[in-house]
Design a protein around this motif. Sequence first.
Motif, PDB file in Angstrom:
ATOM      1  N   HIS A  35       3.954   7.066   6.477  1.00  0.00           N
ATOM      2  CA  HIS A  35       4.205   7.823   5.334  1.00  0.00           C
ATOM      3  C   HIS A  35       3.651   7.076   3.944  1.00  0.00           C
ATOM      4  N   GLU A  36       3.987   5.653   4.064  1.00  0.00           N
ATOM      5  CA  GLU A  36       3.506   5.072   2.868  1.00  0.00           C
ATOM      6  C   GLU A  36       2.006   4.861   2.555  1.00  0.00           C
ATOM      7  N   LEU A  37       1.421   4.891   3.948  1.00  0.00           N
ATOM      8  CA  LEU A  37      -0.190   4.803   3.992  1.00  0.00           C
ATOM      9  C   LEU A  37      -0.770   6.089   3.270  1.00  0.00           C
ATOM     10  N   THR A  38      -0.130   7.198   3.705  1.00  0.00           N
ATOM     11  CA  THR A  38      -0.417   8.612   3.054  1.00  0.00           C
ATOM     12  C   THR A  38      -0.393   8.254   1.758  1.00  0.00           C
ATOM     13  N   ARG A  39       0.754   7.989   1.089  1.00  0.00           N
ATOM     14  CA  ARG A  39       0.965   7.719  -0.289  1.00  0.00           C
ATOM     15  C   ARG A  39      -0.206   6.852  -0.981  1.00  0.00           C
ATOM     16  N   VAL A  40      -0.591   5.937  -0.370  1.00  0.00           N
ATOM     17  CA  VAL A  40      -1.423   4.801  -0.948  1.00  0.00           C
ATOM     18  C   VAL A  40      -2.801   5.589  -0.939  1.00  0.00           C
ATOM     19  N   ASN A  41      -3.132   6.406   0.187  1.00  0.00           N
ATOM     20  CA  ASN A  41      -4.313   7.111   0.326  1.00  0.00           C
ATOM     21  C   ASN A  41      -4.565   8.250  -0.565  1.00  0.00           C
ATOM     22  N   SER A  42      -3.546   8.670  -1.102  1.00  0.00           N
ATOM     23  CA  SER A  42      -3.568   9.652  -2.146  1.00  0.00           C
ATOM     24  C   SER A  42      -3.567   9.107  -3.882  1.00  0.00           C
ATOM     25  N   GLY A  43      -3.554   7.956  -3.716  1.00  0.00           N
ATOM     26  CA  GLY A  43      -3.795   7.173  -5.192  1.00  0.00           C
ATOM     27  C   GLY A  43      -2.460   6.545  -5.689  1.00  0.00           C
ATOM     28  N   GLU A  44      -1.352   6.740  -4.970  1.00  0.00           N
ATOM     29  CA  GLU A  44       0.073   6.241  -5.543  1.00  0.00           C
ATOM     30  C   GLU A  44      -0.076   4.904  -5.511  1.00  0.00           C
ATOM     31  N   GLU A  45       0.812   4.237  -6.303  1.00  0.00           N
ATOM     32  CA  GLU A  45       0.765   2.678  -6.235  1.00  0.00           C
ATOM     33  C   GLU A  45       1.946   2.110  -5.328  1.00  0.00           C
ATOM     34  N   SER A  46       1.384   1.016  -4.661  1.00  0.00           N
ATOM     35  CA  SER A  46       2.354   0.514  -3.670  1.00  0.00           C
ATOM     36  C   SER A  46       2.391  -0.972  -3.495  1.00  0.00           C
ATOM     37  N   ASP A  47       3.278  -1.445  -2.856  1.00  0.00           N
ATOM     38  CA  ASP A  47       3.359  -3.118  -2.902  1.00  0.00           C
ATOM     39  C   ASP A  47       2.528  -3.583  -1.576  1.00  0.00           C
ATOM     40  N   PRO A  48       1.343  -4.132  -1.859  1.00  0.00           N
ATOM     41  CA  PRO A  48       0.616  -4.400  -0.586  1.00  0.00           C
ATOM     42  C   PRO A  48       1.273  -5.789   0.378  1.00  0.00           C
ATOM     43  N   VAL A  49       2.072  -6.550  -0.464  1.00  0.00           N
ATOM     44  CA  VAL A  49       2.877  -7.637   0.128  1.00  0.00           C
ATOM     45  C   VAL A  49       3.793  -7.082   1.191  1.00  0.00           C
ATOM     46  N   ARG A  50       4.685  -6.036   0.776  1.00  0.00           N
ATOM     47  CA  ARG A  50       5.606  -5.199   1.630  1.00  0.00           C
ATOM     48  C   ARG A  50       5.021  -4.489   2.834  1.00  0.00           C
ATOM     49  N   LEU A  51       3.850  -3.912   2.523  1.00  0.00           N
ATOM     50  CA  LEU A  51       3.237  -3.338   3.831  1.00  0.00           C
ATOM     51  C   LEU A  51       2.586  -4.266   4.712  1.00  0.00           C
ATOM     52  N   LEU A  52       1.905  -5.445   4.148  1.00  0.00           N
ATOM     53  CA  LEU A  52       1.454  -6.291   4.906  1.00  0.00           C
ATOM     54  C   LEU A  52       2.207  -6.909   5.803  1.00  0.00           C
ATOM     55  N   LEU A  53       3.530  -7.202   5.265  1.00  0.00           N
ATOM     56  CA  LEU A  53       4.727  -7.708   5.851  1.00  0.00           C
ATOM     57  C   LEU A  53       5.244  -7.006   7.042  1.00  0.00           C
ATOM     58  N   THR A  54       5.250  -5.767   6.876  1.00  0.00           N
ATOM     59  CA  THR A  54       5.636  -4.794   7.803  1.00  0.00           C
ATOM     60  C   THR A  54       4.852  -4.679   8.918  1.00  0.00           C
ATOM     61  N   ILE A  55       3.250  -4.456   8.584  1.00  0.00           N
ATOM     62  CA  ILE A  55       2.184  -4.550   9.849  1.00  0.00           C
ATOM     63  C   ILE A  55       2.251  -5.637  10.586  1.00  0.00           C
ATOM     64  N   LEU A  56       2.558  -6.903   9.970  1.00  0.00           N
ATOM     65  CA  LEU A  56       2.474  -8.415  10.670  1.00  0.00           C
ATOM     66  C   LEU A  56       3.572  -8.307  11.598  1.00  0.00           C
ATOM     67  N   LEU A  57       4.854  -7.792  10.955  1.00  0.00           N
ATOM     68  CA  LEU A  57       6.108  -7.880  12.038  1.00  0.00           C
ATOM     69  C   LEU A  57       5.646  -6.977  13.122  1.00  0.00           C
ATOM     70  N   LEU A  58       5.126  -5.664  13.016  1.00  0.00           N
ATOM     71  CA  LEU A  58       4.715  -5.033  14.282  1.00  0.00           C
ATOM     72  C   LEU A  58       3.772  -5.527  15.163  1.00  0.00           C
ATOM     73  N   SER A  59       2.877  -6.338  14.662  1.00  0.00           N
ATOM     74  CA  SER A  59       1.875  -7.073  15.157  1.00  0.00           C
ATOM     75  C   SER A  59       2.528  -8.210  16.169  1.00  0.00           C
TER      76      SER A  59
END
Length: 342
Positions: A38-62
């Motif tokens: 959902h967050e990535l869909t928002r990013v792709n649509s041009g909305e601002e997002s916190d890359p730190v929080r997104l990277l942290l989440t993906i690395l936790l999943l990794s």
Amino acid sequence: MDSVLALGGAHLCYTMEGADMKSASSTHYTLAVRQLKHELTRVNSGEESDPVRLLLTILLLSTTESISANSQGVIFHHLRASSHFIPSLLALDPNHGDQEIRAFLIETYAYMVSVANITVNTQPTYPALILDPCITGLERFQDCKASGMMFGYARNLLTLLPSICMLGYNRTLEENAGKYSFENIAWYKALQFKIESWQEPSTSEDSGNDIKDLVVASKVYKEAILIFLHTAFYGSKVGDPELLSLIDTSLSKTSSFFGFGTDSPVLSVMLWPCMIIGSCLRESVARQYLRGKMLETRFNMTLVLRSVQLLDWLWEDNALDAYGPYGLGIVMRKHGIMHSMS
């Protein structure tokens, strides 16, 4: 929070049997992925997002996939997704948020990408993971307390691994075409020179055990990376006397390097070199010694057991090419798995 709970559940699943724990962990993992999508869909649509929080989440999943020892290469998808946020983190103003968190996340990503593979012939699209700006970007965080948390003293060695993987991939293509190119030979020699000329940092006699362990660990990585380089260049010619001589030279330098205490923190990053070195051991005594060292670590997780299982499969395989990192790739294909060391 769902990512954190999924990670905790993955650890608990190792020690607590039962469908309930696996179900709870899987539920949190699924929820985290759904929210991330959902967050990535928002990013792709041009909305601002916190890359730190997104990277942290993906690395936790990794990390969740890593300790669970997923055998289908899911972690590679997470790492490729992570790579899209690295430039954003590097472009952030130095005063934006916590520099220590950014330093830790970028180094964690760089480490996971560096040690993702234990063979160069299992993931043809591996070069897509290489992100040179990430490697050079580590320099700006060298004064942060988090700097070195993953790399220790071996950063300049570990950051060569993606290039070695690319060299090995190119050599596989050349081998299939029955040729050698001057460019790849020169690349091989340049990488060999960089590794062999690396020097461990000097330490004083009163340095603590943790510092001494970090120095020893960096020496182990040096020889393991040299082995990885040689085997990447020689490809399927695992029985070449010149290759075996090069490998034996490195192995002889690591025989006294595994005296870490079972509680040493440095053991948390020693699995990759253990796999590379273990794949090249030919004597039963040496194999069993390394196997015992890997199993006695306090870092109890499925990844360690699966790694030992992979080495067992390699050692039991009678095929002529079942040797070294190349052999690990052969064995993985035979058993239909894609084992990652991230």
